[in-house]
Design a protein around this motif. Structure first.
Motif, short mmCIF file in Angstrom:
data_model
loop_
_atom_site.label_atom_id
_atom_site.label_comp_id
_atom_site.label_asym_id
_atom_site.label_seq_id
_atom_site.Cartn_x
_atom_site.Cartn_y
_atom_site.Cartn_z
N HIS A 194 0.83 -1.22 0.00
CA HIS A 194 0.00 0.00 0.00
C HIS A 194 0.86 1.25 0.00
CE1 HIS A 194 0.44 0.24 4.40
NE2 HIS A 194 0.16 -1.05 4.45
N TYR A 195 2.05 1.14 0.58
CA TYR A 195 2.94 2.30 0.58
C TYR A 195 3.34 2.66 -0.86
CZ TYR A 195 6.20 5.59 2.66
OH TYR A 195 6.83 6.74 3.05
N GLY B 287 0.89 4.59 -2.80
CA GLY B 287 0.59 5.95 -2.39
C GLY B 287 -0.16 6.07 -1.07
N VAL B 288 -0.49 4.94 -0.46
CA VAL B 288 -1.18 4.99 0.84
C VAL B 288 -0.08 5.01 1.91
CG1 VAL B 288 -2.89 3.86 2.31
CG2 VAL B 288 -3.11 3.74 -0.16
N THR B 289 0.44 6.19 2.16
CA THR B 289 1.68 6.29 2.93
C THR B 289 1.47 6.73 4.37
OG1 THR B 289 1.95 8.56 2.19
CG2 THR B 289 3.03 6.86 0.88
#
Lengths: 157, 161
Positions: free
Chosen positions: B61-62, B65-67
């Motif tokens: 997820h990182y 863009g789910v950072t």
């Protein structure tokens, strides 16, 4: 695990469709890539090559069975401590020296150190938590899980 | 939820992932001297028992863009906690959701939900969504952001454990 964001052009629409579809599950059949590829319009070989490529790009962290660690035996407990700022590094060293400490995070809160203990038996949790309290002179708050909820987490690729 | 020695061998062989081969379960079977059918049946049985949560692909997820993430914590009335906890866990931006004991007076919260988003402002919006869902059943709440990873080791099953 890759800690960089991929540029948007790294993934095409097919890659995104694969990431979205296979998060939901993967078939337990003799030819699962062929079966999973069908609704995506991909041949077995194409799907395997795409997943291989996604893995190399770092777009996938895991592909396979996700096990419930607790169901396989062993005990886990989330713990937290309020560590004075001037002792933080020394306490990190003491806590992390225990192999039972699986991971440990600094968090912005009065309780500023959060770690998970993983041991073979429930008694091991108590023993390790007490040892850490003795070594650091700080209270270890124990947050064993009482109930875990089914998780709906999905990342839209 | 009992698993036997053969199940354990299958777990050990697949815990780092399935082989990317046309017949991955046959490959695993070959490693272990089992039949493909037995590997598939045992994996299915472990899935039924909950030892395997699911067989799937986990996106990084990182990398997508789910950072940002935060550990949101809530003081939910005990008689509503199980029902509401299930609703919070089912949200697609929550990756972990647990009921844990309060430790009074240090810690009044009993529901823990890890929230993920593209950035911290998105995490805060999601947090408001949970607050709205919990409504009057929830008293105090907070969110804890991680500032540093101090240790991270995989939870790997020990051989024969």
């Amino acid at each position: 695990m890759r800690r960089e964001v991929l540029p948007p052009e790294a993934l095409d629409a097919t890659d995104r469709a694969i990431l979205n579809a296979l998060q939901e599950g993967f078939p337990l059949t003799p030819h699962p890539f062929a079966d999973a590829g069908k609704p995506l319009g991909l041949s077995e070989d194409d799907l395997i090559a795409r997943i291989q490529n996604l893995r190399e790009e770092g777009a996938i962290t895991r592909f396979g069975p996700f096990f419930d660690a607790e169901a396989m035996g062993g005990a886990f407990c989330l713990c937290a401590m309020a560590v004075p700022g001037d002792r933080f590094d020394a306490v990190v060293t003491l806590v992390n020296a225990h192999p039972e400490v699986a991971h440990n995070y600094e968090r912005a809160h009065r309780l500023n150190m959060w770690f998970v203990l993983a041991t073979d038996t429930p008694a091991g949790i108590e023993k390790t938590a007490r040892a850490i309290e003795k070594e650091t002179g700080l209270k270890v708050l124990r947050f064993p899980k009482l109930k875990e909820f089914f998780i709906g987490f999905r990342v839209k690729a | 939820m009992t698993i036997d020695a053969t199940d354990r061998r299958i777990i050990n062989a697949t815990q780092s992932g399935l082989p990317l081969a046309p017949a991955p379960y046959a490959v695993v079977a070959g490693w272990l001297g089992l039949s493909e059918r037995e590997v598939i049946e045992r994996l299915a049985a472990m899935q039924d028992k909950g030892v395997i949560r699911r067989i799937a692909l986990a996106p990084n997820h990182y990398a997508l863009g789910v950072t940002a993430n935060g550990m949101s914590v809530w003081d939910v009335a005990d008689d509503h906690a199980e029902t509401l906890g299930a609703e919070v866990g089912a949200l697609d931006f929550v990756s972990h959701c647990y009921l844990r004991p309060r430790v009074l007076p240090d810690w009044p919260y009993n529901l823990f939900a890890m929230i993920h988003g593209q950035d911290r402002s998105e995490v805060e919006l999601k947090r408001q969504e949970i607050a709205a869902l919990l409504g009057g059943a929830c008293g105090a709440s907070d969110i804890l952001y991680s500032t540093r990873i101090l240790k991270k080791t995989g939870l790997r099953l020990r051989e024969g454990a």
